[in-house]
Design an enzyme around this catalytic site. Structure first.
Site, PDB file in Angstrom:
ATOM      1  N   LEU A  22       0.801 -39.611 -18.737  1.00 49.82           N
ATOM      2  CA  LEU A  22      -0.158 -40.715 -18.823  1.00 49.82           C
ATOM      3  C   LEU A  22      -1.478 -40.270 -19.436  1.00 49.82           C
ATOM      4  O   LEU A  22      -2.199 -41.063 -20.011  1.00 49.82           O
ATOM      5  CB  LEU A  22      -0.429 -41.298 -17.437  1.00 49.82           C
ATOM      6  N   GLY A  43      -5.856 -30.249 -16.400  1.00 47.60           N
ATOM      7  CA  GLY A  43      -4.683 -30.835 -15.781  1.00 47.60           C
ATOM      8  C   GLY A  43      -4.112 -31.987 -16.555  1.00 47.60           C
ATOM      9  O   GLY A  43      -4.589 -32.338 -17.629  1.00 47.60           O
ATOM     10  N   GLU A  44      -3.061 -32.556 -15.977  1.00 46.79           N
ATOM     11  CA  GLU A  44      -2.387 -33.672 -16.626  1.00 46.79           C
ATOM     12  C   GLU A  44      -2.082 -34.731 -15.592  1.00 46.79           C
ATOM     13  O   GLU A  44      -1.989 -34.432 -14.403  1.00 46.79           O
ATOM     14  CB  GLU A  44      -1.073 -33.189 -17.248  1.00 46.79           C
ATOM     15  N   ASP A 102     -19.429 -42.306 -11.564  1.00 46.47           N
ATOM     16  CA  ASP A 102     -18.870 -42.687 -12.865  1.00 46.47           C
ATOM     17  C   ASP A 102     -18.168 -44.032 -12.764  1.00 46.47           C
ATOM     18  O   ASP A 102     -17.044 -44.197 -13.223  1.00 46.47           O
ATOM     19  CB  ASP A 102     -17.914 -41.603 -13.371  1.00 46.47           C
TER      20      ASP A 102
END
Ligand SMILES: *[C@@H]1O[C@H](CO)[C@@H](O)[C@H](O)[C@H]1NC(C)=O
Ligand SMILES: *[C@@H]1O[C@H](CO)[C@@H](O)[C@H](O)[C@H]1NC(C)=O
Ligand SMILES: *[C@@H]1O[C@H](CO)[C@@H](O)[C@H](O)[C@H]1NC(C)=O
Ligand SMILES: *[C@@H]1O[C@H](CO)[C@@H](O)[C@H](O)[C@H]1NC(C)=O
Length: 832
Positions: A544, A550-551, A687
């Site tokens: 995604l 990281g992923e 954020d």
């Protein structure tokens, strides 16, 4: 509410509608000329709107025949963006009865070469007046960029014609007077055309397949839609809004060369190119651009170009503005080569930012003016009523003046009171007085000040004086730092904000929630309240997104509903497996990243709210570390909204994906509710933005902060010396200048998020400002001298809601609403 919305919409559709000065004599008599006049008393200078001087209008000599060309010419003095023309006949206190039923427009930027205006369908004739007393206001689509304009009455029968005219528009401060480009091309499948990307409103010449010497669709103020096959106008062909080229049609050069000529030498800061990015159809923004500069028209091109590589984007198909920095180079003319990134490249607008150009002043007053004029012109004044009407008008105008005076006076008094208040507060609390004049010149623009630590060390004045003003306010939130303000600003040890800013990227590129006094060493398995899930039951489906360390993967989690058992937050409890998002730390991640990851898990495992993303389970007993959260089918709110239009009969008829105003309000309430929960735990998100709000299948919003958004929205973040990325367009002034993140700065970001929602995420906040200018504007918020620029009221947004946004952007923290207050204020809207 809807009515209010749409009237606001119709008012602000086009911002540039100032009366240019026929009526109020700002255009001098010498600037108004004509091809002929009947008598002295019907000369061109009497062709002023709403004026009864002379014989009450300009009338050309004799009867106007269908073959005649008579005109009233106005020299506007400078290049002007002309959007509206108003005309009246000769009324002359009920003694005149001449008017123009129709007219044409000719214009000239240099006074030599004249061009005739045509609308988007190619018609040149504009419908004029139907009687001698009513004014008729016509929008000019496409607008005209010109200095000289001729209004040419036309007639079908021989008749006498008289006219009074007003022109509306604004200064064309971009100063572009022509661009040249290869002619736009046809997209076709074998046998039949799909779309025509020609520049249909271009007013220069087309020679040997190259346009030159004119302006056209790239400067008409209309930006193209995400889908280039749809157009913003009716009855036009597919591809209308775009000028587009195919890579193999221009020889083997792989680029499109355009030249831009300006009215005078300018210092260019940037160029914005609105470009389509429908990559599924082979359209992408350009991969790079090189621009050469020429200081004078007759000169050689300077050898050194400015080259800019874009970040190509295969995820978000939205059309967007690509901002190309031009490094303040000076030129009168520019030549840019745009390199293809795919088979097609399509532009709908190009704009240039140079020197100190100021926009957006007095806009509202002149819009009012047109409005009033339309209201009052629809009644024919007969002689008995004229005095009453005039009386009414005078009363209304007087009332308006009084109101304006009261508002100004009030503002003045309030300011004085506020000053007195702050000063007293300063003295009583023993803060250093806010008297140092140096902070006036502090801007973060200078590269050496882009590092907050450097800024603080070099400019203690700034910190002190800002501190002083914050002192009077009193922050509601517990501060993350444990040091005293003086340690923070004067010792050489890095301030908490700096260390935090560097780590803002967090683990997978995402932010951390700021939690008071959380020491990493104390983190152990027992701090993590989420259960450990057998890793082998996570079946990888697709990636995604990814960040620095990281992923994020889409996975199928076998047996997860059973694993979570009673009280599982999953919607389908009976399924054997469910789709989940798995955020995973790379094996080569630093220790710091690892600790941050565990910290994030710890925080997330404590969060339990319907509008906050849920941590379902974790895999932390072995590497790689994983956290498993709900998968949100509808992606993030930014992408969701930017692909939709507001619901209308048109969207229904054409099956365009749409949202209604009440959907938008419902979204806002959900975000407020989630933030209310975070605030109750003293968590600062840092954020908040639509890109960090995810939507599940049922369009429930959950606030998250996934690293996957970072690549996609890289233009939303500002890089400080290549280290930290900051979402400056969403950040409160105190977060940018002082590194102070609190719930109140989250409230500020919430206001910007609301603004995004009600612009349907079609535009970045402050899209006209560069990152540096946004930071400069932050300084204005800090100084609070009325020079700060606020986001404009989105046309869709009910006024009461915009007022709420403005409260989120108050300078002083105690003046901003709380999330509880925001939630309470928003909730009633939804049930309407
Ligand atoms: C208007 O412009 C056209 C060129 O498009 C020109 O042929 C014509 O003479 C102009 N007429 C006037 C009155 O300026
Ligand atoms: C494309 O549109 C332009 C008008 O802007 C027209 O002149 C041209 O003939 C069109 N091309 C085709 C092939 O239809
Ligand atoms: C045009 O773009 C396609 C796809 O990127 C590429 O395969 C092709 O070589 C390009 N053609 C030219 C002439 O550059
Ligand atoms: C452009 O900037 C330079 C300094 O950077 C200045 O000397 C020059 O006068 C400026 N020119 C214009 C036209 O503003």
């Amino acid at each position: 509410m809807l009515v209010a919305c749409f009237s606001v919409l119709s008012l602000s559709l086009s911002h540039c509608r100032y009366a240019l000065g026929m009526e109020d004599n700002r255009i001098k008599d010498e600037a108004i000329t004509a091809s002929s006049q009947w008598y002295e008393t019907t000369g061109p200078q009497y062709g002023r709107f709403n004026s009864e001087e002379g014989d009450g209008a300009w009338c050309p000599k004799g009867q106007l025949e269908p073959s005649d060309t008579q005109y009233l010419q106005v020299d506007l003095g400078r290049l002007t963006f002309l959007t509206v023309v108003g005309t009246q006949g000769r009324y002359a206190r009920n003694s005149g009865n001449e008017y123009a039923r129709a007219y044409r427009l000719n214009y000239s930027r240099d006074g030599v070469l004249w061009k005739s205006w045509r609308n988007r369908l190619g018609n040149a004739v504009i419908e004029g007046n139907k009687n001698a007393y009513q004014s008729v206001i016509n929008d000019i689509h496409p607008p005209i960029i010109t200095r000289y304009i001729r209004v040419i009455p036309v007639t079908k029968l021989s008749t006498t014609v008289c006219m009074r005219v007003e022109l509306y528009g604004c200064l064309w401060d971009e100063g572009l007077i022509s661009y040249s480009a290869p002619e736009g091309q046809l997209m076709q499948q074998p046998g039949h055309p799909i779309a025509n990307f020609s520049d249909s409103t271009y007013d220069g010449v087309n020679e040997r397949r190259r346009l030159s010497g004119g302006l056209g669709q790239l400067t008409d103020g209309v930006i193209g839609l995400d889908n280039f096959l749809q157009a913003r106008q009716y009855h036009v062909w597919r591809g209308y809004d775009y000028l587009g080229w195919r890579n193999d049609s221009l020889g083997t050069q792989g680029h499109v060369e355009m030249e831009f000529v300006f009215d005078r030498q300018r210092n260019f800061t940037s160029m914005k190119v609105h470009s389509n990015n429908m990559f599924s159809q082979g359209v992408k923004i350009f991969s790079s651009v090189s621009c050469w500069f020429k200081p004078r028209l007759i000169a050689a091109w300077e050898p050194e170009p400015v080259t800019f590589m874009t970040v190509l984007d295969d995820r978000n198909p939205s059309a967007r503005y690509v901002t190309v920095p031009l490094n303040r180079r000076t030129a009168k003319s520019l030549r840019c080569r745009f390199y293809f990134a795919d088979v097609w490249m399509m532009f709908s607008e190009v704009s240039f930012q140079s020197g100190n150009t100021h926009k957006h002043t007095h806009t509202f007053i002149s819009q009012q003016k047109i409005y009033l004029l339309i209201l009052f012109s629809s009644e024919p004044p007969d002689d008995g009523n004229t005095p009453i009407l005039i009386g009414c008008l005078v009363t209304i105008i007087l009332l308006l003046i009084i109101i304006i005076f009261l508002i100004l006076w009030c503002q003045c008094v309030c300011k004085v009171l506020e000053k007195v208040k702050t000063q007293t507060a300063d003295e009583t609390e023993g803060c250093p007085a806010n008297s140092d004049p140096h902070y006036e010149r502090v801007f973060l623009l200078d590269p050496q000040y882009q590092n907050p630590a450097v800024l603080r060390n070099k400019l203690p004045e700034l910190s002190q004086s800002a501190e002083a003003s914050a002192c009077g306010g009193g922050y509601a939130e517990p501060d993350v730092t444990q040091c005293t303000p003086h340690q923070c600003f004067h010792s050489n040890a890095p301030h908490y904000a700096e260390t935090d800013i560097v780590r803002l990227q967090g683990v997978t590129g995402s932010n951390m929630y700021a939690v008071p006094a959380l020491t990493v060493d104390s983190l152990t398995r027992k701090d993590i309240s989420a259960a450990e899930f057998p890793r082998q039951q996570l079946i990888f489906r697709e990636k995604l997104g990814e960040g620095q360390f990281g992923e994020v993967h889409l996975c199928e989690a076998e047996g997860l509903p059973e694993f979570l058992g009673e009280g599982s937050p999953l919607p389908d409890r009976d399924c054997l497996s469910v789709l989940v998002a798995v955020k995973q730390l790379r094996a080569d991640a630093t220790n710091q990243a690892r600790n941050d990851f565990l910290k994030e898990i710890k925080i997330m495992s404590r969060l339990n709210d319907p509008n906050i993303i849920r941590l379902l389970c974790v895999c932390v007993t072995s590497d790689p570390l994983c956290m498993v959260t709900e998968y949100m089918e509808n992606g993030d709110l930014n992408m969701f909204l930017s692909q939709r239009e507001i619901e209308s009969t048109l969207t229904h008829a054409n099956n365009i994906p749409s949202v209604s105003l009440s959907d938008l309000l419902h979204m806002s309430v959900q975000i407020a509710s989630g933030m209310k929960y975070l605030a109750s735990l003293n968590f600062v998100h840092r954020d908040l933005a639509t890109r960090n709000c995810l939507l599940d299948r049922r369009l429930t919003i959950k606030i998250a902060d996934f690293g996957m958004s970072r690549n996609l929205y890289s233009s939303d973040y500002y890089r400080i010396q290549g280290r930290a990325v900051l979402p400056i367009r969403w950040m409160a002034w105190e977060s940018i200048l002082l590194g102070k993140f609190t719930t109140a700065s989250d409230v500020w970001a919430f206001g910007v998020t609301l603004w995004e929602i009600f612009t349907l995420c079609k535009e970045q906040p402050y899209s006209l400002l560069s990152d540096e200018q946004v930071i400069e504007n932050t300084g204005e918020f800090f100084r609070n001298q009325g020079r700060q620029i606020f986001l404009y009221a989105p046309p869709l947004c009910p006024p009461s809601l915009f007022e709420l946004m403005m409260r989120c952007w108050r300078r002083d923290i105690p003046d901003r609403p709380t999330f509880e207050g925001l939630y309470q204020a928003l909730r009633p809207h939804v049930n309407q």
